[in-house]
Write a protein that holds these residues in place. Sequence first.
Motif, PDB file in Angstrom:
ATOM      1  N   SER A 162       0.833  -1.209   0.000  1.00 15.28           N
ATOM      2  CA  SER A 162       0.000   0.000   0.000  1.00 15.28           C
ATOM      3  C   SER A 162       0.864   1.254   0.000  1.00 15.28           C
ATOM      4  CB  SER A 162      -0.921  -0.005   1.225  1.00 15.28           C
ATOM      5  OG  SER A 162      -1.820  -1.087   1.174  1.00 15.28           O
ATOM      6  N   VAL A 163       1.923   1.252   0.778  1.00 13.31           N
ATOM      7  CA  VAL A 163       2.791   2.428   0.856  1.00 13.31           C
ATOM      8  C   VAL A 163       3.620   2.569  -0.422  1.00 13.31           C
ATOM      9  CG1 VAL A 163       4.489   3.658   2.252  1.00 13.31           C
ATOM     10  CG2 VAL A 163       2.907   2.081   3.357  1.00 13.31           C
ATOM     11  N   VAL A 164       4.039   1.446  -0.990  1.00 13.47           N
ATOM     12  CA  VAL A 164       4.801   1.508  -2.242  1.00 13.47           C
ATOM     13  C   VAL A 164       3.961   2.161  -3.337  1.00 13.47           C
ATOM     14  CG1 VAL A 164       5.817   0.131  -4.097  1.00 13.47           C
ATOM     15  CG2 VAL A 164       6.325  -0.432  -1.715  1.00 13.47           C
ATOM     16  N   THR A 165       2.704   1.754  -3.441  1.00 15.54           N
ATOM     17  CA  THR A 165       1.821   2.341  -4.449  1.00 15.54           C
ATOM     18  C   THR A 165       1.596   3.818  -4.179  1.00 15.54           C
ATOM     19  OG1 THR A 165       0.706   0.216  -4.721  1.00 15.54           O
ATOM     20  CG2 THR A 165      -0.429   2.155  -5.556  1.00 15.54           C
ATOM     21  N   PHE A 166       1.384   4.159  -2.913  1.00 12.10           N
ATOM     22  CA  PHE A 166       1.208   5.559  -2.526  1.00 12.10           C
ATOM     23  C   PHE A 166       2.443   6.371  -2.889  1.00 12.10           C
ATOM     24  CE2 PHE A 166       2.050   8.749   0.834  1.00 12.10           C
ATOM     25  CZ  PHE A 166       0.982   9.616   0.584  1.00 12.10           C
ATOM     26  N   ARG A 167       3.611   5.827  -2.554  1.00 12.47           N
ATOM     27  CA  ARG A 167       4.871   6.523  -2.859  1.00 12.47           C
ATOM     28  C   ARG A 167       5.053   6.726  -4.353  1.00 12.47           C
ATOM     29  NH1 ARG A 167       9.256   4.567  -6.184  1.00 12.47           N
ATOM     30  NH2 ARG A 167      11.173   5.641  -5.550  1.00 12.47           N
ATOM     31  N   ASN A 168       4.735   5.694  -5.128  1.00  9.70           N
ATOM     32  CA  ASN A 168       4.907   5.803  -6.571  1.00  9.70           C
ATOM     33  C   ASN A 168       4.053   6.922  -7.158  1.00  9.70           C
ATOM     34  OD1 ASN A 168       6.696   3.696  -6.516  1.00  9.70           O
ATOM     35  ND2 ASN A 168       5.243   2.164  -7.274  1.00  9.70           N
ATOM     36  N   ASP A 169       2.821   7.024  -6.684  1.00 11.76           N
ATOM     37  CA  ASP A 169       1.937   8.066  -7.212  1.00 11.76           C
ATOM     38  C   ASP A 169       2.425   9.457  -6.855  1.00 11.76           C
ATOM     39  OD1 ASP A 169      -0.329  10.119  -6.759  1.00 11.76           O
ATOM     40  OD2 ASP A 169      -1.251   8.657  -8.096  1.00 11.76           O
ATOM     41  N   ILE A 170       2.636   9.711  -5.569  1.00 10.20           N
ATOM     42  CA  ILE A 170       2.944  11.091  -5.170  1.00 10.20           C
ATOM     43  C   ILE A 170       4.321  11.525  -5.655  1.00 10.20           C
ATOM     44  CG2 ILE A 170       1.369  11.074  -3.202  1.00 10.20           C
ATOM     45  CD1 ILE A 170       3.792  10.676  -1.370  1.00 10.20           C
ATOM     46  N   THR A 171       5.277  10.592  -5.739  1.00  9.39           N
ATOM     47  CA  THR A 171       6.603  10.952  -6.255  1.00  9.39           C
ATOM     48  C   THR A 171       6.504  11.400  -7.705  1.00  9.39           C
ATOM     49  OG1 THR A 171       7.725   9.417  -4.758  1.00  9.39           O
ATOM     50  CG2 THR A 171       8.934  10.116  -6.698  1.00  9.39           C
ATOM     51  N   TYR A 172       5.803  10.613  -8.496  1.00  8.55           N
ATOM     52  CA  TYR A 172       5.644  10.960  -9.915  1.00  8.55           C
ATOM     53  C   TYR A 172       4.778  12.212 -10.064  1.00  8.55           C
ATOM     54  CZ  TYR A 172       4.721  10.440 -14.888  1.00  8.55           C
ATOM     55  OH  TYR A 172       4.630  10.652 -16.241  1.00  8.55           O
ATOM     56  N   ARG A 173       3.709  12.309  -9.269  1.00  5.84           N
ATOM     57  CA  ARG A 173       2.772  13.430  -9.361  1.00  5.84           C
ATOM     58  C   ARG A 173       3.440  14.747  -8.966  1.00  5.84           C
ATOM     59  NH1 ARG A 173      -2.957  13.396  -9.064  1.00  5.84           N
ATOM     60  NH2 ARG A 173      -2.838  11.145  -8.713  1.00  5.84           N
ATOM     61  N   TYR A 174       4.266  14.719  -7.920  1.00  7.75           N
ATOM     62  CA  TYR A 174       4.840  15.956  -7.389  1.00  7.75           C
ATOM     63  C   TYR A 174       6.182  16.324  -8.029  1.00  7.75           C
ATOM     64  CZ  TYR A 174       1.413  15.340  -3.606  1.00  7.75           C
ATOM     65  OH  TYR A 174       0.261  15.176  -2.874  1.00  7.75           O
ATOM     66  N   PHE A 175       6.984  15.307  -8.342  1.00  9.70           N
ATOM     67  CA  PHE A 175       8.348  15.584  -8.789  1.00  9.70           C
ATOM     68  C   PHE A 175       8.678  15.044 -10.177  1.00  9.70           C
ATOM     69  CE2 PHE A 175       9.140  15.222  -4.009  1.00  9.70           C
ATOM     70  CZ  PHE A 175       8.906  16.569  -3.809  1.00  9.70           C
ATOM     71  N   GLY A 176       7.738  14.324 -10.802  1.00  8.63           N
ATOM     72  CA  GLY A 176       8.012  13.774 -12.119  1.00  8.63           C
ATOM     73  C   GLY A 176       9.051  12.664 -12.051  1.00  8.63           C
ATOM     74  N   ASN A 177       9.758  12.460 -13.131  1.00  5.30           N
ATOM     75  CA  ASN A 177      10.812  11.437 -13.167  1.00  5.30           C
ATOM     76  C   ASN A 177      12.082  11.980 -12.524  1.00  5.30           C
ATOM     77  OD1 ASN A 177       9.377   9.367 -14.551  1.00  5.30           O
ATOM     78  ND2 ASN A 177       9.566  10.575 -16.436  1.00  5.30           N
ATOM     79  N   ASN A 178      12.128  11.886 -11.213  1.00  2.14           N
ATOM     80  CA  ASN A 178      13.263  12.414 -10.461  1.00  2.14           C
ATOM     81  C   ASN A 178      14.365  11.358 -10.404  1.00  2.14           C
ATOM     82  OD1 ASN A 178      14.810  14.027  -8.820  1.00  2.14           O
ATOM     83  ND2 ASN A 178      13.710  13.513  -6.943  1.00  2.14           N
ATOM     84  N   ASP A 179      15.350  11.468 -11.289  1.00  2.00           N
ATOM     85  CA  ASP A 179      16.407  10.453 -11.323  1.00  2.00           C
ATOM     86  C   ASP A 179      17.622  10.912 -10.524  1.00  2.00           C
ATOM     87  OD1 ASP A 179      17.874  12.227 -12.984  1.00  2.00           O
ATOM     88  OD2 ASP A 179      16.839  11.442 -14.755  1.00  2.00           O
ATOM     89  N   SER A 180      18.616  10.071 -10.529  1.00  2.93           N
ATOM     90  CA  SER A 180      19.788  10.320  -9.676  1.00  2.93           C
ATOM     91  C   SER A 180      20.586  11.540 -10.104  1.00  2.93           C
ATOM     92  CB  SER A 180      20.692   9.082  -9.662  1.00  2.93           C
ATOM     93  OG  SER A 180      21.093   8.759 -10.987  1.00  2.93           O
TER      94      SER A 180
END
Length: 724
Positions: free
Chosen positions: A507-525
């Motif tokens: 549940s947290v992995v899915t939540f993290r995936n959404d908000i990371t992409y939604r807020y920061f886009g493809n934030n790579d290294s």
Amino acid sequence: GWSLPILLDYVHQDYLNLIEGEHQPLPITSFHSSSYRDQSYENAQRYLQEHRQDNIDYWESEINKIEDICDLTGLLKQEKKNKVVLNQYDHVKQPKASTLLITDKVYRDLKNICRENGLTLSSILQFVWHKILSVYGHSDQTTVGTTVSGRNLPINDIETSVGLFINTLPLIVNHNECNLIIDGIKHIKEQTNEMISRSNVDFSQLSKGRMKHSLFDCLFVYENYPTLDNKFQGKEDLLKLRRTESVEKLDYPLTIVAYEIIENECVTLSLKYAGELFEEETIDDLLCVAKELLTQIGNNQVKAVSDLKLLTETQLNKINNWNNTARDFPALNTGSTLHKLFEEEVEKSSEKIAVVYEDVQLTYRELNEKANRLAHYLRSICDIQPDDLIALLLEKSELMIVSILGVWKSGAAYVPIDPTYPDDRIEFIVQDTKAKIVIANEKYITRLHSYDMMKIEIDSTLVNQIINTSSMNFNPDFHLSEHSLAYVIYTSGTTGKPKGVVIEHASVVTFRNDITYRYFGNNDSDTMSKAILFLSNYVFDFSIEQIALSILSSNKLIIPENPFIFDAKFYSYLNKNRLAYLSGTPTQMQQIDFIRLNYLEALTIGGESITAKVFEKLRRECSGQIRQVYGVTEATVYNMVYVYENNMKYKNSMGVPLLNTKAFVLNNSQQMLPVNAVGELYLTGSCVSRGYLNRPELTAERFLPNPFQTDEEKKEGKNARIYK
């Protein structure tokens, strides 16, 4: 109204007599042919005066039955919500109307139902209108001002008298989903007949002293007045008749006016409304629901009120489109558990700063090694199995983050406990979780002496030496399912005994995936990391969002001093670390001077309702993006997001569901409700938690089988439960 056709009949006939040279003044009624006096009107007024007290007790009793007023706030324009009380609104500034025509098969079906069951079209239409108000207002009782002709008096020729006899009376309907539709309509017909027989009442005489207008949710008018149609057919040229439109001024913000034209085989429903309060689309939606209900009643395939479908196909498609949130994240979702996700971030960003606490800075590599050493130590002193629980009694520092990661890497789930909790609450959580280990700061260990469990002093010399120098700094190698527990967070207990909400890694992995992409886009290294403030107490799940956006996304987590105050030192600390993202409750946000944050790009508010006043402060001080979120602990942090871009005004909106989350507004029968209707919010998707720790009955009550699970979801084993 009733009198106008009678008056026009007199005028037209007299005019024709003049043209045809047969002029002889006509009496207004046939009751007294030698006089222009309307004797029936005078007799009616005398009768009403003599019997004005007859029905006072009856209407006093009826008014006392009114227990609830429909909450139709959801129908209002956004800017009018919570500012207008509909049953007190008595000055319509922009009168508008939308029309629904019932013809063809639906009309014929309804007429058949009337013939077979001794019903009237008026009673069917009233049933449908009350049902619509009940649905949109989430009320088991509806009160509609119903206009009656008032010409049921025992007075000769009153039907042809010119005068105002009408009255508007409250028709009170108590809704029972278990009733048969026909029985509900019959009951309304009986109530209407009783109301008509007692219509000679002056509401100003009632002891409650309430204004009649405030008794009603809205108005219903069924026009069955006498008409002049066909009476002067063929003589229109002589009369020089020309039809023009008329506008009836009503002081009710919502009024349904219905009339039947038998020769055309149709019923017209005109919904008159205050244009300053309602959008045209909203009014059209109400009429579409009315047509849907009338169609179902007419075809007689639905018997019980509870089986009536409340959604039109258009609205169902709209809701399904909103809930079309399924998405995979091949670029993000490569770790099945949170610690594996963190380990992947370590691979990508090993020398980036992961955590800052005062003068302490840990890179991703350093943080990972410390967490690994703690995890190996935990596994060496205890036989840890998946879903085992380890309690944390910690104040904020980098050691809190090391402990959370260390617990995950050991295969256990953590239970956060606030050191400021009273002893009885700590005792309850420790006993309820049956935690095998507790990790605490040295100064709190004495509060745990009475508990038979392993205790680790995270900031003691011994443990510090282990997490800083042990050679066991490699990632633990064992398989842990994504459906294993990640943490248990206890609700506040304000509505009873605190409940431990059990959240899985997935549940947290899915939540993290959404908000990371939604807020920061493809934030790579290669991208400069964003600095996230660890503002929330770790016993609240907003802290999970801050962890997910930072150390699980190659960003930097800034931990404020403990305790901290919003002073010059605080702002200097955040600016030094280039704080870019902040999240918290409106209460917390009101204490922050955002003008003093030089690098802030966005902030997220949730956990409490946000008022227009708070939003105005945020908009005034913060030039970045503002996000308003809604969610419940039982469905993993938050589930709905509404984004304010730079120039957007305040809107009381829950926003749209996160990806892989569906939201439904349902009634007590778990039926989907139309858009803008008031009901209970249900959530389904990967966000839904396992339930409550040690509370199987409550879990079964609140986590229900999902009645809207699609065949594809069933096949994939997804979204089987829905949270109420």
